[in-house]
Enzyme design. Structure first.
Site, short mmCIF file in Angstrom:
data_model
loop_
_atom_site.label_atom_id
_atom_site.label_comp_id
_atom_site.label_asym_id
_atom_site.label_seq_id
_atom_site.Cartn_x
_atom_site.Cartn_y
_atom_site.Cartn_z
N ARG A 147 -25.91 -8.27 -2.09
CA ARG A 147 -24.61 -8.81 -1.65
C ARG A 147 -25.71 -10.19 -0.77
NH1 ARG A 147 -18.34 -7.91 -0.96
NH2 ARG A 147 -18.07 -5.91 -2.55
N ARG A 156 -7.52 -6.84 -9.35
CA ARG A 156 -8.35 -7.87 -9.50
C ARG A 156 -10.16 -7.70 -10.17
NH1 ARG A 156 -9.43 -7.20 -4.29
NH2 ARG A 156 -11.26 -6.16 -3.31
N GLU A 187 -6.23 3.00 -2.08
CA GLU A 187 -5.16 1.83 -2.10
C GLU A 187 -6.45 1.13 -3.66
OE1 GLU A 187 -7.43 -1.43 0.81
OE2 GLU A 187 -6.83 -0.57 1.86
N GLY A 223 -9.33 -2.89 5.50
CA GLY A 223 -9.41 -2.48 6.68
C GLY A 223 -8.84 -3.57 7.99
N LYS A 277 0.76 -1.41 0.26
CA LYS A 277 -0.30 -0.12 -0.21
C LYS A 277 1.20 0.92 0.20
CE LYS A 277 -3.67 -3.27 -0.26
NZ LYS A 277 -3.71 -3.54 -1.35
N GLU A 297 -1.59 8.35 7.97
CA GLU A 297 -2.69 8.97 7.31
C GLU A 297 -3.93 10.20 8.19
OE1 GLU A 297 -5.32 6.79 4.21
OE2 GLU A 297 -4.20 6.35 3.53
#
Ligand code: MV4
Length: 466
Positions: free
Chosen positions: A347, A301, A297, A175, A126, A210
């Protein structure tokens, strides 16, 4: 990094799908339509799975635990070799962001349907990802310029950006491995714990700092690049509706964003990825607060929620992934991509809708909704037993409408039509979300769903049936 090698023409006649469940089926469907044969792989727990039934061929690659089957790289490469596959599509999860696996696939003369191993590796770190984006002019959350060398450095940076701050693991993401410090008193502890946990979880104690944004939306941008330097974006998805870093509902576009904001961000990101020599599909994650985007980030994929983008733009992202992996040109430009109406995905997982306890078992009745603007991506069938070994996603209900209001009306009526009996699912929770005035107004941040679930539980109003 040099741009990706101009791909030699690499015709793809057979694809091995290194995944299971709805995404294996999703990839199979794209291949079928392209005249490409498919090889399913499966664990012994998945012998009766729909992706195995529909594929042209199948290979059993091991026992139920994923580490012995879907993560078994030697078994996957062997399965590709014995079936004569030309390419491997990794789907999401499992080996999809494993640079070593992508290298192994290419070393065996197969096409990896995804980015180059070097780009997967870069974005997996990252700190390296943020460094690349900073250099390429993509806006970032203010914070440390790289890995924190010491607590003293952390204190200095935190003083500059202002509290609260977050300490994040370079090898984390999604996370995992984050610690908040609300004041200088909490910083030393946060720094030490984040380091220790990062070392234990990822074998890498590199951490960065951050400024903590307290009420952002999570907005991500879908990109696609060919091996000839052409890059486009397919707009944004708003993925703010999540609980414990599990997304439940995603929308395209974001109810909070104006077309001009999306176009401006898209143009910067496309320029950056062209410079980077990126290829195949990717997603850049941003936090959006007070009208400002901040990159956090990049995912290298295909994502679970890609269908909302497909519905919005009328493209098949999996087919595009296969085409560009074969060395074909995109053949269209940004001006050819139109954003039409609005799309929403729910979902549906095999979990208790109040406690989120897993609920594997046999599905006695499965009935999918239909009609104009309704899509269900699922590997379920009546009589199928959801195994306890894998993630709990059993169906994605995706709706499209000319407006967000029409999409919500369609979502409401298709949630009412859908039946999954025999196991608990999150359908009742989705039915409650679509009735909520704040959701209907598009008025939410990343904290909204957590509070909604807590409120429902406290009120004891979650219906038991469904
Ligand atoms: C943050 C943040 C606030 N400020 N970074 C969590 C997942 C990981 N991808 C990044 N995450 C966050 N990073 C700063 N500087 C808040 C989160 C965050 C979050 C982000 C997106 C979606 C849901 C979230 C839930 C909790 C925290």
């Amino acid at each position: 990094m040099p741009p990706s090698k101009p791909a030699r023409p690499h015709p793809i006649g057979k694809v091995l799908i290194a995944n299971r469940g709805e995404i294996a089926l999703r990839i199979h469907r794209a291949c079928q339509e392209m005249g490409i044969r498919t090889v399913a792989v499966h664990s012994t727990a998945d012998a009766a799975a729909m992706h195995v039934r529909l594929a042209d061929e199948s290979v059993c690659i091991g026992p139920p635990p994923a580490r012995d089957s879907y993560l078994n790289t030697a078994a996957l490469i062997s399965a590709a070799a014995i079936t004569g596959a030309d390419a491997i599509h990794p789907g999401y999860g499992f080996l999809s962001e494993n640079a070593g696996f992508a290298e192994m696939v290419e070393a065996h003369g197969l096409a990896f349907i995804g980015p180059s191993p070097a780009h997967i590796r870069m974005m997996g770190d990252k700190i390296a990802a943020k460094d690349a984006m900073r250099r390429l002019g993509v806006p970032l959350v203010p914070g440390s310029p790289g890995a924190l060398a010491s607590f003293e450095e952390a204190r200095g940076v935190a003083g500059d950006v202002g509290y609260p701050v977050l300490i994040k693991a370079a090898a984390g993401g999604g996370g995992r491995g984050m610690k908040v410090a609300r004041s200088e008193d909490e910083l030393e502890e946060a720094f030490r714990v984040a380091r220790t946990e990062a070392k234990a979880a990822f074998g890498d104690d590199a951490v960065y700092l951050e400024k903590y944004l307290d009420r952002p939306r999570h907005i991500e941008l879908q990109v696609l690049a060919d091996a000839h330097g052409d890059v486009v974006h397919f707009g944004e998805r708003d993925c703010s509706l999540q609980r414990r870093h599990q997304k439940l509902v995603e929308e395209a576009g974001s109810p909070a964003l104006k077309a001009a904001e999306r176009d401006a961000l898209g143009a910067r990101v496309v320029r950056a990825l062209r410079e980077l020599g990126y290829r195949n599909a990717g997603t850049l994650e941003f936090l959006w607060q007070d009208g400002q985007f901040a990159f956090i980030e990049m995912n290298t994929r295909l994502q679970v929620e890609h269908p909302v983008t497909e519905m919005l733009c009328g493209i098949d992202l999996v087919k595009e992934q296969v085409r560009v992996a074969a060395g074909e040109r995109l053949g269209y430009g940004q001006e050819d991509i139109r954003f039409s109406g609005h799309a929403i995905e729910c979902r549906i997982t095999a979990e208790d809708p109040e406690t989120f306890a897993p609920s594997p078992g046999r599905v006695s009745t499965y009935h999918a909704p239909g009609g104009l603007g309704v899509r269900v991506d699922s590997a379920l069938y009546s009589g199928y037993a959801v195994p306890p070994h894998y993630d709990s996603l059993v169906a994605k209900l995706v709706v499209h409408g000319a407006t967000r209001a029409e999409a919500i009306a369609r979502l409401r009526r298709s949630l009412a039509e859908m039946v999954v009996d025999g196991i608990s699912t999150t359908l009742p929770l989705h039915r409650a979300i679509v009735e909520d005035p704040e959701f209907r107004a598009g008025d939410y941040t990343i904290h909204w769903l957590e509070r909604f679930v807590a409120r429902r539980l406290a009120a004891g109003q979650a219906p038991k049936a469904g």
